[in-house]
Design an enzyme around this catalytic site. Structure first.
Site, PDB file in Angstrom:
ATOM      1  N   LYS A 280       0.975  10.612   0.639  1.00 34.09           N
ATOM      2  CA  LYS A 280       0.394   9.833   1.738  1.00 34.09           C
ATOM      3  C   LYS A 280      -1.122  10.004   1.702  1.00 34.09           C
ATOM      4  O   LYS A 280      -1.710  10.736   2.491  1.00 34.09           O
ATOM      5  CB  LYS A 280       0.969  10.281   3.074  1.00 34.09           C
TER       6      LYS A 280
ATOM      7  N   SER B  43       4.876   1.128   3.810  1.00 32.31           N
ATOM      8  CA  SER B  43       4.810   1.985   4.987  1.00 32.31           C
ATOM      9  C   SER B  43       5.377   1.250   6.204  1.00 32.31           C
ATOM     10  O   SER B  43       6.559   0.938   6.230  1.00 32.31           O
ATOM     11  CB  SER B  43       3.371   2.448   5.219  1.00 32.31           C
TER      12      SER B  43
END
Length: 581
Positions: A189, A380
């Site tokens: 991430k 996402s």
């Protein structure tokens, strides 16, 4: 007496202003109503100029005054481009397609979708030619589908492989004392990595290299088939920039001939004495060819979710749960709508808004088949809203996955200390509060970290239930890792490869429909007040002025930095801001 005179003058002035306003609106309505109708002439060639910004969905502005005053940004809709090329196949007035565009203002997945449609068009037996002075890499990828590909005698082809660049700010933060406090879950991430490090992590380099190679393999495979050049040779051409001049481009079979533009125009006539007419893709769409006609009663709803996900109402440029959920409910309650396709083109964003949209889709799936079609991005938060569909269909070059969350908050403590400013706080309680002028305290960190972990767990569970996988299976391929559509099939995140039309066909099969028509959602409305926020006497918006002053690449950097200040709450967002070139 003076008072009455002033009162009468005010009343008279009011009615004069009202009359002038009426005349103004009447004139605008007259101008809009008398626009010349576009007619497709016989012996026409459809010209593809894709330099105008392309969105998956760009409905016609429903505010005629704003449109007449040119207060609406010009754009092309991918769905209409695809429909127009489909209609051109059987249009007797269209003799062929000319790909003649200085640049392509679309993502790679969108470009691939248009290219695939042109490949289908060639089955009609009509010609496809391409010409340019200079081919950018994306432009060449699209144009390589042509039967014959031409280049200006002093032109060049920019064919060098894919790359991307990410800016890192750690040294800047340390030097000036302005930093971002970051809490995240997922080793991949890396949306916030540039604020934590000054160089790319191995995990980020691994995923970036992986998806670039996957996209490049799609591009080279397609060009190889069209130009009859092996993938190995294409990579040698890219390594040595062997499209940098006409001689090398011809030797390596990248083009068929080098000619001037006037000679190209002659070739479009195919030796006929008849005058060849060209019609632009935008005019062809506006002539009514941007939609597929159908009288069927049953409908398949296509709901477009495009842009970043933000908590709020939303508009044509970003996804808000307000407009999207209204569209979902409207389609669900329409008895003639038998199935729903959600077209996602989003890097993600607000975790809360993503959850609210997910919930509305979950309710809808219980009543009607739900299919997701992925565009350039469905990552996402974009994957969050897609994961509970009955079927997920992605383009091979779609960027998806990135199952992870983060929180990022600016902090100016070091900066204010350096310039002699001290902030003091007074509170009634010892809650987990935060000040941008103080270092993040442990209590605030722990509370925020708990929120990040809770949302990550929820996200993984949503995917687990939607994809019929265990939590552990999802967690293994999550951690914020990005995948292409082609890679995502292998990981179980996507069901099949294809475009929007493929998703519509799957939705029809699930609903057991043979005859149907497509209804697009949502419906956007631009108020005149909002439109007039731009100076009506200046066509150029603030963004256009900045692009002119900074150049496209520098403007993109400015635009990306501007986005940071809009980030609020915990985010489910693509790992980083990138541009493939």
């Amino acid at each position: 007496m003076k008072f009455l005179r002033n009162l009468l003058a005010s009343i008279l002035g009011f009615f004069i202003a009202l009359f002038l306003l009426f005349v103004f609106f009447f004139a605008i309505a007259f101008i809009v109503g008398t626009e010349e109708k576009i007619v497709v002439k016989s012996n026409s060639v459809l010209e593809l100029d894709l330099s105008t910004p392309i969105k998956d969905y760009a409905p016609k502005e429903n505010n005629p005054i704003a449109e007449a005053l040119e207060l609406v940004d010009e754009k092309l809709a991918l769905n209409k481009i695809i429909n127009a090329i489909e209609n051109a196949k059987t249009d007797d007035n269209i003799k062929g397609i000319s790909i003649k565009t200085p640049s392509i203002n679309a993502g790679i997945a969108q470009t691939q979708a248009i290219r695939n449609k042109i490949e289908e068009f060639k089955e009609s037996g009509k010609f496809v030619y391409a010409y340019n002075d200079i081919y950018t890499q994306k432009n060449y990828y699209l144009s390589s589908v042509a039967d014959s590909l031409f280049l200006n005698p002093v032109g060049a082809i920019d064919f060098k492989g894919l790359s991307t660049e990410i800016l890192y700010f750690k040294d800047f933060e340390d030097k000036y004392g302005i930093k971002m406090e970051v809490i995240r879950h997922g080793k991949y991430k890396s949306a916030v990595e540039p604020f934590l490090e000054n160089e790319m992590s191995e995990a980020n380099r691994e995923q970036t290299s992986s998806f670039l190679k996957s996209i490049w393999s799609e591009i080279t495979d397609d060009i190889s088939k069209s130009r009859n050049i092996s993938v190995e040779k294409l990579n040698l051409i890219a390594d040595n920039s062997n499209g940098r001049n006409v001689t090398l481009a011809k030797e390596n079979n990248l083009i068929d001939a080098s000619i001037y533009e006037d000679e190209y125009e002659e070739k479009l006539s195919l030796g006929s004495d008849k005058k060849v007419n060209t019609i632009s893709i935008s005019d062809y769409i506006n002539s009514g060819k941007g939609r597929i006609s159908s009288t069927a009663k049953d409908k398949i709803a296509v709901i477009y979710a495009q842009g970043e996900i933000r908590y709020g109402e939303g508009n044509i440029d970003y996804i808000g749960q307000g407009i999207i959920n209204k569209a979902i409910r409207k389609a669900r309650k329409d008895n003639n709508v038998k199935a729903i396709v959600l077209r996602v083109n989003s890097p993600g964003g607000s975790a809360l808004a993503s959850e609210l949209i997910w919930r509305e889709l979950e309710l809808t799936k219980k009543e009607k088949p739900l299919v997701v079609s992925m565009g350039n991005l469905a990552a996402s938060g974009g994957y969050y809203i897609a994961c509970n569909a009955n079927k997920i269909i992605a383009e091979p070059t779609t960027i998806t996955g990135s199952i992870g969350v983060f929180g990022a908050i600016p902090n100016f403590n070091q900066f204010t200390s350096n310039i002699g400013i001290n902030a003091e706080q007074v509170s009634t309680n010892s809650s987990a509060s935060y000040s941008v002028f103080e270092p993040m305290n442990q209590k605030f960190y722990e509370v925020t970290k708990e929120g990040v972990e809770q949302i990550y767990t929820t996200f993984v569970n949503r995917v687990s239930n939607g994809r019929n996988m265990t939590f552990e299976q999802v967690n293994e391929i999550a951690q914020g890792r990005v995948w292409t559509g082609k890679e995502a099939i292998e990981k179980g995140l996507v069901d099949q490869l294809g475009g929007l039309n493929d998703a519509i066909k799957v939705a029809a099969e699930l609903a057991e429909l043979e005859n149907y028509r497509v209804r697009n959602y949502p419906h956007y409305k631009t108020d005149l007040k909002d439109a007039l926020q731009m100076n009506p006497f200046m066509k150029a918006s603030k963004e256009e002025i900045l692009k002119e002053a900074l150049g496209n690449e520098n403007y993109q950097l400015y635009h990306n930095l501007q986005k940071i200040k809009d980030v609020k709450g915990i985010q489910a967002r693509i790992p980083f801001i990138f541009q493939i070139k």
